[in-house]
Design an enzyme around this catalytic site. Sequence first.
Site, PDB file in Angstrom:
ATOM      1  N   ASP A  51       0.858  -1.180   0.000  1.00  0.00           N
ATOM      2  CA  ASP A  51       0.000   0.000   0.000  1.00  0.00           C
ATOM      3  C   ASP A  51       0.896   1.233   0.000  1.00  0.00           C
ATOM      4  OD1 ASP A  51      -1.773   2.177   0.944  1.00  0.00           O
ATOM      5  OD2 ASP A  51      -3.190   0.560   1.358  1.00  0.00           O
ATOM      6  N   HIS A  68     -10.656  -5.549  -2.453  1.00  0.00           N
ATOM      7  CA  HIS A  68      -9.275  -5.645  -1.978  1.00  0.00           C
ATOM      8  C   HIS A  68      -9.262  -5.972  -0.494  1.00  0.00           C
ATOM      9  CE1 HIS A  68     -10.511  -1.395  -1.739  1.00  0.00           C
ATOM     10  NE2 HIS A  68      -9.653  -1.225  -0.750  1.00  0.00           N
ATOM     11  N   ASN A  97     -13.446  -4.046   3.001  1.00  0.00           N
ATOM     12  CA  ASN A  97     -14.602  -3.160   3.112  1.00  0.00           C
ATOM     13  C   ASN A  97     -15.475  -3.232   1.858  1.00  0.00           C
ATOM     14  OD1 ASN A  97     -13.494  -2.110   5.562  1.00  0.00           O
ATOM     15  ND2 ASN A  97     -12.203  -0.720   4.369  1.00  0.00           N
TER      16      ASN A  97
END
Length: 136
Positions: A33, A98, A85
């Site tokens: 990330d 993801h 989420n």
Amino acid sequence: MSSSAACIFCKIIKGDIPSFKLYDSEKVFAFLDIGPLSRGHALVIPKFHGKKLTDIPDEDLLEILPVAKKIAQASGAEDFNILQNNGRIAHQVVDHVHFHMIPKPNETEGLGVGWPSQPADMDKLKALHEELKAKM
């Protein structure tokens, strides 16, 4: 479902946008990330483009958790969160499924979570249990 052509994660999978790739197979892609919550924060994504978990075929999800596990082990994280989420009010920002693997090295780094649990009404819980069981 948004178009995969405009999707930032689809562009990362194709190599149109560079990434710090950690894993690449027929169905799964993983990378660091670039806005990490802690050292080792990585994303594990199905190559199949779908906005929510319910849009992804089961067979495209089978490799996700083993890859997240490998990244957690490789990062040396003793404590970590696996987060996924679905939808804006559930904090999803990118419309491509993801999974985050987020090391939690201490109280301040990593994921912070509020958990506003409440005591359940047992009769309502029993009714919900029956309803969900019938639909599965």
